[in-house]
Design a protein around this motif. Structure first.
Motif, short mmCIF file in Angstrom:
data_model
loop_
_atom_site.label_atom_id
_atom_site.label_comp_id
_atom_site.label_asym_id
_atom_site.label_seq_id
_atom_site.Cartn_x
_atom_site.Cartn_y
_atom_site.Cartn_z
N TYR A 127 2.66 -18.21 -0.36
CA TYR A 127 1.28 -18.68 -0.20
C TYR A 127 0.32 -17.50 -0.13
N PHE A 128 0.69 -16.45 0.61
CA PHE A 128 -0.17 -15.26 0.72
C PHE A 128 -0.27 -14.54 -0.63
N GLU A 129 0.85 -14.40 -1.31
CA GLU A 129 0.83 -13.72 -2.62
C GLU A 129 -0.08 -14.46 -3.60
N GLN A 130 0.00 -15.79 -3.62
CA GLN A 130 -0.83 -16.58 -4.51
C GLN A 130 -2.30 -16.49 -4.11
N TRP A 131 -2.55 -16.45 -2.81
CA TRP A 131 -3.93 -16.30 -2.32
C TRP A 131 -4.53 -14.98 -2.82
N CYS A 132 -3.73 -13.92 -2.79
CA CYS A 132 -4.20 -12.63 -3.28
C CYS A 132 -4.52 -12.71 -4.78
N VAL A 133 -3.65 -13.36 -5.55
CA VAL A 133 -3.89 -13.52 -6.99
C VAL A 133 -5.18 -14.30 -7.22
N ASP A 134 -5.35 -15.41 -6.49
CA ASP A 134 -6.52 -16.26 -6.66
C ASP A 134 -7.82 -15.53 -6.30
N ASN A 135 -7.71 -14.54 -5.41
CA ASN A 135 -8.90 -13.82 -4.95
C ASN A 135 -9.04 -12.44 -5.58
N GLY A 136 -8.23 -12.19 -6.61
CA GLY A 136 -8.35 -10.94 -7.35
C GLY A 136 -7.94 -9.71 -6.58
N LEU A 137 -7.05 -9.85 -5.61
CA LEU A 137 -6.58 -8.72 -4.82
C LEU A 137 -5.22 -8.24 -5.33
N GLU A 138 -5.11 -6.95 -5.57
CA GLU A 138 -3.82 -6.38 -5.98
C GLU A 138 -3.00 -6.08 -4.73
N LEU A 139 -1.83 -6.68 -4.65
CA LEU A 139 -0.99 -6.55 -3.46
C LEU A 139 -0.54 -5.11 -3.24
N TYR A 140 -0.54 -4.70 -1.98
CA TYR A 140 0.08 -3.44 -1.60
C TYR A 140 1.56 -3.70 -1.35
N ARG A 141 2.40 -2.99 -2.05
CA ARG A 141 3.84 -3.19 -1.93
C ARG A 141 4.40 -2.43 -0.72
N PRO A 142 5.60 -2.78 -0.27
CA PRO A 142 6.14 -2.25 1.00
C PRO A 142 6.28 -0.74 1.06
N TYR A 148 8.38 -5.12 -5.49
CA TYR A 148 8.05 -6.51 -5.15
C TYR A 148 8.19 -6.71 -3.65
N GLY A 149 7.40 -7.63 -3.11
CA GLY A 149 7.39 -7.87 -1.68
C GLY A 149 6.01 -7.61 -1.11
N VAL A 150 5.86 -7.84 0.19
CA VAL A 150 4.56 -7.69 0.85
C VAL A 150 4.73 -6.96 2.18
N ILE A 151 3.64 -6.37 2.66
CA ILE A 151 3.62 -5.73 3.97
C ILE A 151 3.12 -6.77 4.97
N LEU A 152 3.96 -7.15 5.91
CA LEU A 152 3.64 -8.24 6.83
C LEU A 152 2.49 -7.89 7.77
N ASP A 153 2.39 -6.63 8.17
CA ASP A 153 1.31 -6.22 9.07
C ASP A 153 -0.07 -6.40 8.45
N HIS A 154 -0.14 -6.46 7.13
CA HIS A 154 -1.42 -6.56 6.46
C HIS A 154 -2.08 -7.92 6.61
N PHE A 155 -1.31 -8.96 6.90
CA PHE A 155 -1.95 -10.29 6.98
C PHE A 155 -1.58 -11.05 8.24
N GLY A 156 -1.54 -10.33 9.36
CA GLY A 156 -1.51 -11.01 10.65
C GLY A 156 -0.22 -10.98 11.43
N PHE A 157 0.84 -10.36 10.90
CA PHE A 157 2.13 -10.38 11.58
C PHE A 157 2.34 -9.20 12.53
N ASP A 158 1.34 -8.32 12.65
CA ASP A 158 1.55 -7.10 13.42
C ASP A 158 1.94 -7.36 14.87
N LYS A 159 1.25 -8.27 15.56
CA LYS A 159 1.59 -8.54 16.96
C LYS A 159 2.96 -9.20 17.08
N CYS A 160 3.26 -10.14 16.19
CA CYS A 160 4.55 -10.82 16.20
C CYS A 160 5.68 -9.82 16.01
#
Length: 315
Positions: A127-142, A148-160
């Protein structure tokens, strides 16, 4: 940074460079060398500044506009961590029926999350990856190794993730890696993805971490075992082969985690079908790094597997 601060930074850099130039160089050779180095440095500085601004814009956009589809995933208290593992950590004593060491190698495995929760987490990543595509954001890879993959701290997982470090990884580290001096005071959490049309494997490497937690999220796949080839300090990471008794192949099981030292050399073997996603949590310790850095080139810490090679050669 102001123009005056740029000038001060540049002057400090030049003083550092010129201090190490050979004294017998002519003025012409010295000036040519310094100009070439300075030109390269200015390009690098501009690139770094632009990269920093680009990343901040990326993170600011996510903080301002991204809304998760499964908010419960971001709260550690709502993670259905294996109850036997939690009970063991609360007792503060290791139970080999719950956390199993593989062949005395320093790699430990344990049941961590139910498969249904893993799938919900995978759905959130998509869902986050598609949101980035829809909003023209190039994903930062790990990292530089995984495309391929995503950095979890970038979209709210840092405290968890910080809660996972404090409540799971650090207590477990105290039980199995007693030479790692707590606290584990920072982390880098991310998802890696392997598939036939994406990254299929990962070459031999060590992690930028004191301790690594690796959780298999799914989905259906074959191959992709995790190969381990011995713990080594910085001095011996690349110049000593694994002993036979250090080599193991770990089969990934969905919902299962493994924990190992960041200095434990490993690789991801090629996936042969399907798709595999893993949650990786690099846990860092300033105290551990300080102790490791105190060792000179001719010595290494007692936990380095190189000592076992020396013993075998003495026999």
């Amino acid at each position: 940074m102001s123009e005056n601060e740029h000038d001060v930074e540049e002057q400090a850099f030049l003083e550092e460079v010129t201090a190490h130039l050979p004294s017998d160089w002519s003025d012409e050779r010295r000036n040519t060398y310094v100009q070439n180095v300075l030109t390269s440095w200015r390009k690098h500085r501009t690139h770094s500044r632009d990269e920093l601004q680009s990343r901040e814009k990326y993170l600011s956009t996510i903080r301002q506009y991204f809304k998760s589809q499964s908010p419960e995933l971001y709260d550690f208290k709502q993670w259905p961590i294996n109850e036997n593992l939690l009970a063991m950590l609360a007792r503060g004593s290791l139970d080999s029926d719950i956390v199993n060491q593989i062949q005395s190698t320093g790699v430990y495995t344990f049941s961590f999350l139910p498969t249904t929760f893993c799938q919900t987490l995978i759905n959130e990543i998509a869902y986050f990856e598609q949101w980035c595509v829809d909003n023209g954001l190039e994903l930062y890879r790990p990292n530089s190794m995984n495309k391929y993959g995503v950095i979890l701290d970038h979209f709210g997982f840092d405290k968890c993730l910080n809660d996972i470090v404090n409540n799971i990884v650090e207590p477990l580290t105290r039980l199995v890696f007693t030479h790692v001096i707590p606290p584990l005071d920072s982390h880098h959490g991310f998802i890696v993805e392997y598939a036939m049309d994406k990254d299929r494997k990962l070459d031999f490497h060590v992690d930028d971490a004191a301790v690594t937690l690796n959780v298999c999220l799914g989905t259906d796949f074959t191959g992709g075992q995790l190969y381990f080839g011995g713990v080594r300090c910085v001095s011996h990471i690349s110049n000593t082969k694994p002993r036979t008794d250090e080599e193991i192949y770990l089969e990934h099981q969905v919902g299962t985690a493994c924990i190992h030292l960041g200095n434990h050399r490993h690789r991801a073997m090629p996936i042969t079908s399907g798709r595999r996603l893993n949650l990786i949590l690099w846990c860092r310790s300033a105290n551990f790094y300080a102790v490791e850095n105190n060792h000179g080139n001719n010595t290494c810490p007692t936990w380095c597997g190189f000592h076992q090679i020396e013993k075998k050669e003495d026999i």
